[in-house]
Design an enzyme around this catalytic site. Structure first.
Site, short mmCIF file in Angstrom:
data_model
loop_
_atom_site.label_atom_id
_atom_site.label_comp_id
_atom_site.label_asym_id
_atom_site.label_seq_id
_atom_site.Cartn_x
_atom_site.Cartn_y
_atom_site.Cartn_z
N CYS A 50 -1.72 2.47 -1.09
CA CYS A 50 -1.27 1.30 -0.74
C CYS A 50 0.23 1.62 -0.70
O CYS A 50 0.72 1.61 -1.46
CB CYS A 50 -1.64 0.18 -1.55
SG CYS A 50 -0.57 -1.22 -1.56
N CYS A 101 2.81 -1.59 -2.17
CA CYS A 101 2.65 -1.97 -3.53
C CYS A 101 1.46 -1.08 -4.21
O CYS A 101 2.08 0.14 -4.16
CB CYS A 101 2.28 -3.40 -3.78
SG CYS A 101 1.28 -4.29 -2.73
N SER A 102 0.38 -1.47 -4.66
CA SER A 102 -0.36 -0.78 -5.34
C SER A 102 -1.79 -1.24 -5.41
O SER A 102 -2.60 -1.09 -6.35
CB SER A 102 0.15 -0.91 -6.72
OG SER A 102 0.13 -2.07 -7.32
N CYS A 103 -2.26 -1.79 -3.97
CA CYS A 103 -3.71 -2.27 -4.09
C CYS A 103 -4.92 -1.27 -4.34
O CYS A 103 -4.52 -0.21 -3.80
CB CYS A 103 -3.74 -3.02 -2.59
SG CYS A 103 -2.54 -4.26 -2.44
#
Lengths: 225, 209
Positions: free
Chosen positions: B110, B113-115
């Site tokens: 991702c 962000c950090s999905c």
């Protein structure tokens, strides 16, 4: 937003070092990081903001600030912005550390321990009934991403703007991040996985031109070729 | 970033103490305001420490290796197939399983962000959320894989899935050779977390703990 979070393809961050970073929390910081994680989830469960509002709150800050904060420090900074923007906590309350008036959250909107399992299990699905709206694109269709550079929230990464690719999959009729970031929980568009050749994205610098990268984007980000 | 290196010049311990104090103060304030309840925070932490983790994903993968009907279902509708095993929830609402083949290796990132598929893999590791991984996975996946000790065979292409919306991706690695006689339970132990992100490969028989 051409924000500090949009770093796909950027140089200069160094090695990944997976061995030293294999846990969910930084060594030595587990205590406050896991607490910050839980506070953010619990406050979010109150339904005061959408997931896209929370992402925008984290990302809408200066590059120097964003890149000087650790991951959960960014979460805390975003949470603080949301609490103030939504009028749930005042700057005076943040300064004193105590509630200056009565509770802001109506009973039932504060997550209880009993409700945690069901709330986490339910999650927050973002698919919506499409009604008569049919997807304009189908797998295999050639597309070009638009050269979109709004000041507001968007999920088209800079590295994939104005690039030619193809529809890999039609994923569903999903809430549109751009409008959801302003609190709109209803506006939705067809979501597609779009594939690109590495050579298209990175030119002569591509590591292996025939490798592929996919992104997930809504119909308003795309033009059919 | 300062948290990724140990070369910043202020004292590391006092920075942590400062953060601990700040988070405790925030929790106190938000509890007074009726926005969070400490017992709920404990329950959230407990859930991701003891219940929701990569063992779930490993069970999905091992079943796909041993049950052709389930594999087909997982390919057509991963959300429903995984829900049938009761692994639904936050950051797993919309799932897609991507299958490694001799021709293609899949890898997930991702960049924005950090999905990450929490419902089947638990919380993401620090490296997945770090700027080096987010910046480089799309641009030089093979160099990143090398840092994980993975070298792909000649002729296997790479497809990197950048999770830019609410789809969450589970990589289904290829079943290792020499595992024909193993039970599903035994196979589960071969499926590492990183092999389901695409930055690793499953363990070989005999290599599991």
């Amino acid at each position: 937003m051409n924000g500090p979070h949009d770093i796909g393809g950027m140089h200069g961050f160094g090695p990944v070092d997976p061995g030293a970073n294999a846990a969910p929390y930084h060594s030595g910081a587990e205590g406050w990081e896991e607490r910050a994680m839980a506070i953010t989830i619990a406050a979010g469960a109150g339904g005061h903001w959408t997931i896209d509002e929370s992402r925008f709150a984290r990302e809408n800050r200066s590059p120097s600030e964003y890149h000087s904060l650790s991951y959960f420090q960014i979460w805390l900074a975003g949470l603080r912005s949301l609490l103030q923007t939504k009028g749930l906590v005042t700057s005076e309350e943040f300064a004193t550390g105590h509630a200056g008036n009565t509770a802001t959250t109506p009973a039932g909107r504060c997550l209880t321990a009993e409700d945690v399992p069901a709330t986490l299990k339910r999650g927050g699905p973002v698919d919506r009934p499409p009604g008569d709206v049919r997807p304009a694109l189908a797998p295999g269709d050639r597309v070009r991403t638009r050269n979109l550079q709004p000041r507001g929230h968007i999920r088209l990464p800079a590295y994939a703007r104005d690039k030619e690719g193809w529809i890999v999959a039609v994923q569903g009729y999903h809430v549109f991040a751009d409008t959801s970031a302003k609190g709109d929980r209803d506006t939705a568009h067809w979501l597609y996985t779009v594939g690109f050749r590495a050579g298209t994205l990175w030119g002569d610098a591509a590591e292996h031109p025939a490798d592929e990268v996919t992104i997930d984007v809504w119909e308003p980000y795309l033009d059919r070729l | 970033m300062p948290h990724d290196h140990h070369d910043h010049d202020h004292d590391h311990g006092s920075e942590l103490d400062d953060m601990t104090a700040r988070v405790m103060a925030l929790e106190t304030l938000l509890t007074e305001k009726g926005i969070v309840q400490p017992a709920a925070l404990d329950a959230i932490i407990e859930t991701y420490e003891t219940q929701v983790g990569p063992r779930r994903g490993a069970e999905v993968v091992a079943r796909a290796w041993t049950d052709p009907d389930f594999r087909d279902w997982l390919e057509k509708d991963a959300t429903a197939a995984i829900a049938s095993m009761d692994y639904t929830g936050r950051q797993g609402e919309h799932m897609m399983a991507v299958f490694n083949t001799p021709e293609r290796h899949n890898m997930v990132v991702c960049t924005l962000c950090s999905c990450y598929p929490w419902a089947v893999l638990g919380l993401p590791p620090v490296w997945y959320k770090s700027t080096p991984y987010r910046a480089r996975a799309v641009r030089e996946p093979r160099a990143v894989l090398a840092e994980f000790g993975v070298t792909l065979p000649e002729g296997q292409s790479v497809r990197v899935w950048d999770s830019t919306a609410e789809m969450r991706y589970l990589v289904v690695p290829m079943r290792p050779e020499g595992t024909e006689a193993m039970t599903r339970e035994q196979l589960i132990d071969l499926v590492t977390r990183d092999s389901m992100i695409g930055t690793g490969l499953p363990l070989s028989p005999g290599a599991s703990a």
